[in-house]
Design a protein around this motif. Structure first.
Motif, PDB file in Angstrom:
ATOM      1  N   ARG A  34       0.837  -1.188   0.000  1.00 51.38           N
ATOM      2  CA  ARG A  34       0.000   0.000   0.000  1.00 51.38           C
ATOM      3  C   ARG A  34       0.876   1.243   0.000  1.00 51.38           C
ATOM      4  NH1 ARG A  34      -0.515   2.238   5.143  1.00 51.38           N
ATOM      5  NH2 ARG A  34       0.453   1.041   6.800  1.00 51.38           N
ATOM      6  N   PRO A  35       0.397   2.365  -0.513  1.00 50.34           N
ATOM      7  CA  PRO A  35       1.186   3.598  -0.505  1.00 50.34           C
ATOM      8  C   PRO A  35       1.552   3.988   0.910  1.00 50.34           C
ATOM      9  CG  PRO A  35      -0.742   3.811  -1.925  1.00 50.34           C
ATOM     10  CD  PRO A  35      -0.903   2.529  -1.160  1.00 50.34           C
ATOM     11  N   LEU A  36       2.799   4.408   1.099  1.00 51.28           N
ATOM     12  CA  LEU A  36       3.267   4.802   2.419  1.00 51.28           C
ATOM     13  C   LEU A  36       2.440   5.950   2.949  1.00 51.28           C
ATOM     14  CD1 LEU A  36       5.566   3.988   4.326  1.00 51.28           C
ATOM     15  CD2 LEU A  36       6.904   5.885   3.423  1.00 51.28           C
ATOM     16  N   GLY A  37       2.022   5.806   4.224  1.00 49.45           N
ATOM     17  CA  GLY A  37       1.263   6.876   4.865  1.00 49.45           C
ATOM     18  C   GLY A  37      -0.223   6.642   4.845  1.00 49.45           C
ATOM     19  N   LEU A  38      -0.706   5.644   4.080  1.00 47.39           N
ATOM     20  CA  LEU A  38      -2.132   5.355   4.060  1.00 47.39           C
ATOM     21  C   LEU A  38      -2.405   4.156   4.956  1.00 47.39           C
ATOM     22  CD1 LEU A  38      -2.946   5.777   0.281  1.00 47.39           C
ATOM     23  CD2 LEU A  38      -3.296   7.410   2.131  1.00 47.39           C
ATOM     24  N   PRO A  39      -3.118   4.322   6.071  1.00 48.21           N
ATOM     25  CA  PRO A  39      -3.349   3.208   6.972  1.00 48.21           C
ATOM     26  C   PRO A  39      -4.208   2.141   6.312  1.00 48.21           C
ATOM     27  CG  PRO A  39      -4.684   5.094   7.615  1.00 48.21           C
ATOM     28  CD  PRO A  39      -3.744   5.557   6.534  1.00 48.21           C
ATOM     29  N   SER A  40      -3.850   0.874   6.548  1.00 48.04           N
ATOM     30  CA  SER A  40      -4.634  -0.210   5.980  1.00 48.04           C
ATOM     31  C   SER A  40      -5.988  -0.292   6.657  1.00 48.04           C
ATOM     32  CB  SER A  40      -3.888  -1.538   6.168  1.00 48.04           C
ATOM     33  OG  SER A  40      -3.869  -1.896   7.538  1.00 48.04           O
ATOM     34  N   VAL A  41      -6.944  -0.900   5.973  1.00 46.81           N
ATOM     35  CA  VAL A  41      -8.277  -1.084   6.555  1.00 46.81           C
ATOM     36  C   VAL A  41      -8.165  -1.888   7.838  1.00 46.81           C
ATOM     37  CG1 VAL A  41     -10.521  -2.167   6.203  1.00 46.81           C
ATOM     38  CG2 VAL A  41      -9.428  -0.933   4.324  1.00 46.81           C
ATOM     39  N   ARG A  42      -7.274  -2.895   7.812  1.00 47.00           N
ATOM     40  CA  ARG A  42      -7.090  -3.732   8.997  1.00 47.00           C
ATOM     41  C   ARG A  42      -6.608  -2.915  10.184  1.00 47.00           C
ATOM     42  NH1 ARG A  42      -3.417  -9.227   9.236  1.00 47.00           N
ATOM     43  NH2 ARG A  42      -3.760  -9.709  11.428  1.00 47.00           N
ATOM     44  N   ALA A  67       8.137  11.475   8.998  1.00 52.03           N
ATOM     45  CA  ALA A  67       8.445  12.219   7.775  1.00 52.03           C
ATOM     46  C   ALA A  67       7.737  13.570   7.757  1.00 52.03           C
ATOM     47  CB  ALA A  67       8.032  11.400   6.545  1.00 52.03           C
ATOM     48  N   ALA A  68       6.508  13.593   8.282  1.00 48.65           N
ATOM     49  CA  ALA A  68       5.705  14.820   8.241  1.00 48.65           C
ATOM     50  C   ALA A  68       6.036  15.788   9.371  1.00 48.65           C
ATOM     51  CB  ALA A  68       4.218  14.461   8.293  1.00 48.65           C
ATOM     52  N   LYS A  69       6.337  15.270  10.563  1.00 48.81           N
ATOM     53  CA  LYS A  69       6.461  16.141  11.738  1.00 48.81           C
ATOM     54  C   LYS A  69       7.810  16.064  12.446  1.00 48.81           C
ATOM     55  CE  LYS A  69       2.298  17.651  11.252  1.00 48.81           C
ATOM     56  NZ  LYS A  69       2.097  19.070  10.844  1.00 48.81           N
ATOM     57  N   PRO A 111      -2.207  -0.767  18.368  1.00 42.93           N
ATOM     58  CA  PRO A 111      -1.800   0.055  17.225  1.00 42.93           C
ATOM     59  C   PRO A 111      -2.723   1.245  17.002  1.00 42.93           C
ATOM     60  CG  PRO A 111      -3.081  -1.774  16.440  1.00 42.93           C
ATOM     61  CD  PRO A 111      -2.980  -1.956  17.929  1.00 42.93           C
ATOM     62  N   ALA A 112      -2.255   2.169  16.198  1.00 41.35           N
ATOM     63  CA  ALA A 112      -3.077   3.318  15.800  1.00 41.35           C
ATOM     64  C   ALA A 112      -2.604   3.812  14.441  1.00 41.35           C
ATOM     65  CB  ALA A 112      -2.972   4.443  16.832  1.00 41.35           C
ATOM     66  N   ALA A 113      -3.451   4.555  13.771  1.00 42.15           N
ATOM     67  CA  ALA A 113      -3.092   5.177  12.492  1.00 42.15           C
ATOM     68  C   ALA A 113      -2.369   6.483  12.815  1.00 42.15           C
ATOM     69  CB  ALA A 113      -4.340   5.427  11.651  1.00 42.15           C
ATOM     70  N   TRP A 114      -1.073   6.383  13.066  1.00 35.58           N
ATOM     71  CA  TRP A 114      -0.294   7.537  13.512  1.00 35.58           C
ATOM     72  C   TRP A 114      -0.048   8.566  12.416  1.00 35.58           C
ATOM     73  CZ3 TRP A 114      -0.256   8.458  18.372  1.00 35.58           C
ATOM     74  CH2 TRP A 114      -0.309   7.408  19.290  1.00 35.58           C
ATOM     75  N   ASP A 115      -0.415   8.242  11.192  1.00 36.30           N
ATOM     76  CA  ASP A 115      -0.323   9.236  10.121  1.00 36.30           C
ATOM     77  C   ASP A 115      -1.654   9.933   9.890  1.00 36.30           C
ATOM     78  OD1 ASP A 115      -1.494   6.909   9.255  1.00 36.30           O
ATOM     79  OD2 ASP A 115      -0.412   6.789   7.358  1.00 36.30           O
ATOM     80  N   SER A 116      -2.596   9.759  10.798  1.00 38.99           N
ATOM     81  CA  SER A 116      -3.920  10.374  10.669  1.00 38.99           C
ATOM     82  C   SER A 116      -3.874  11.857  11.012  1.00 38.99           C
ATOM     83  CB  SER A 116      -4.926   9.677  11.593  1.00 38.99           C
ATOM     84  OG  SER A 116      -4.545   9.845  12.953  1.00 38.99           O
TER      85      SER A 116
END
Length: 223
Positions: free
Chosen positions: A5-13, A129-131, A205-210
């Protein structure tokens, strides 16, 4: 053809796992957030260490912004320094949390055998990468036993190159946090302010790129 999957996009799982963790943590979070409003004369949360007196406001910020993809993040009722934690840096030199004072730190423990850890590593990479910079760093510590080959290979395979390689093959960091009641399994993530005071924690876990995670980092790093 690669199916990564593209980096930075959290998987559905990962989103589903994080959502369930948020629901399970809801009752605890409500209790803690209520406690942070305080019943004392000045409405402040209790402080376990005088060095962390200023961290009360930081923990309150965590309480206010822990929602959505990071709803399972629980603010620390009594901000405090952690006991000394020793691990190795990218060059193999010994480090401790004092090495990062002056930065807000998202401390994460992970292992290659931990499926939720593997799911969230790209999101942690994207957050760094973002912060990442002078005011903030994701400090992701690998706790695989044995050599460096397996964890390094995993990071290369998944394109995780923004995170510095921190390592503790003795699992001493995990065991220390377990004794403090902060680590029940993997992944475990802690938020430390610029003085090294614990202001938030999460198991799972969490979607830390959210957007929610980025908003939290921006706010806490600016304090």
């Amino acid at each position: 053809m690669s199916n990564k999957r593209p980096l930075g996009l959290p998987s559905v799982r990962l989103i589903m796992i994080a959502a369930v963790a948020g629901i399970l943590a809801g009752a605890v979070a409500v209790y803690v957030k209520g406690g942070l409003s305080g019943n004392g004369p000045d409405g402040a949360a209790a402080v376990a260490d005088a060095r962390c007196a200023g961290a009360v406001a930081h923990a309150r910020t965590v309480s206010e912004l822990a929602k959505g993809q990071i709803a399972a993040l629980v603010a620390t009722p009594q901000p405090r320094p952690l006991q000394p934690l020793s691990f190795k840096g990218p060059d193999g030199a010994a480090l401790s949390l004092t090495s990062f004072e002056g930065k807000t730190v998202l401390l994460n423990l992970w292992a290659t055998w931990c499926v939720p850890c593997r799911e969230e590593m790209p999101a942690l990479n994207a957050l760094q990468a973002a912060k990442g910079g002078d005011r903030f760093e994701v400090v992701a510590i690998n706790i695989d036993t044995g050599g460096d080959e397996k964890p390094k290979a995993f990071l290369d395979e998944t394109g995780v190159h923004k995170l510095a390689y921190y390592r503790d093959s003795s699992m001493g960091v995990f065991n220390a946090l377990k004794k403090e009641g902060l680590a029940f399994g993997l992944p475990v993530t802690l938020v430390l302010d610029k003085k090294g005071c614990l202001i938030g924690s999460m198991n799972g876990p969490a979607a830390w790129d959210s957007d929610e995670a980025k908003a939290l980092v921006e706010k806490v790093s600016a304090l």
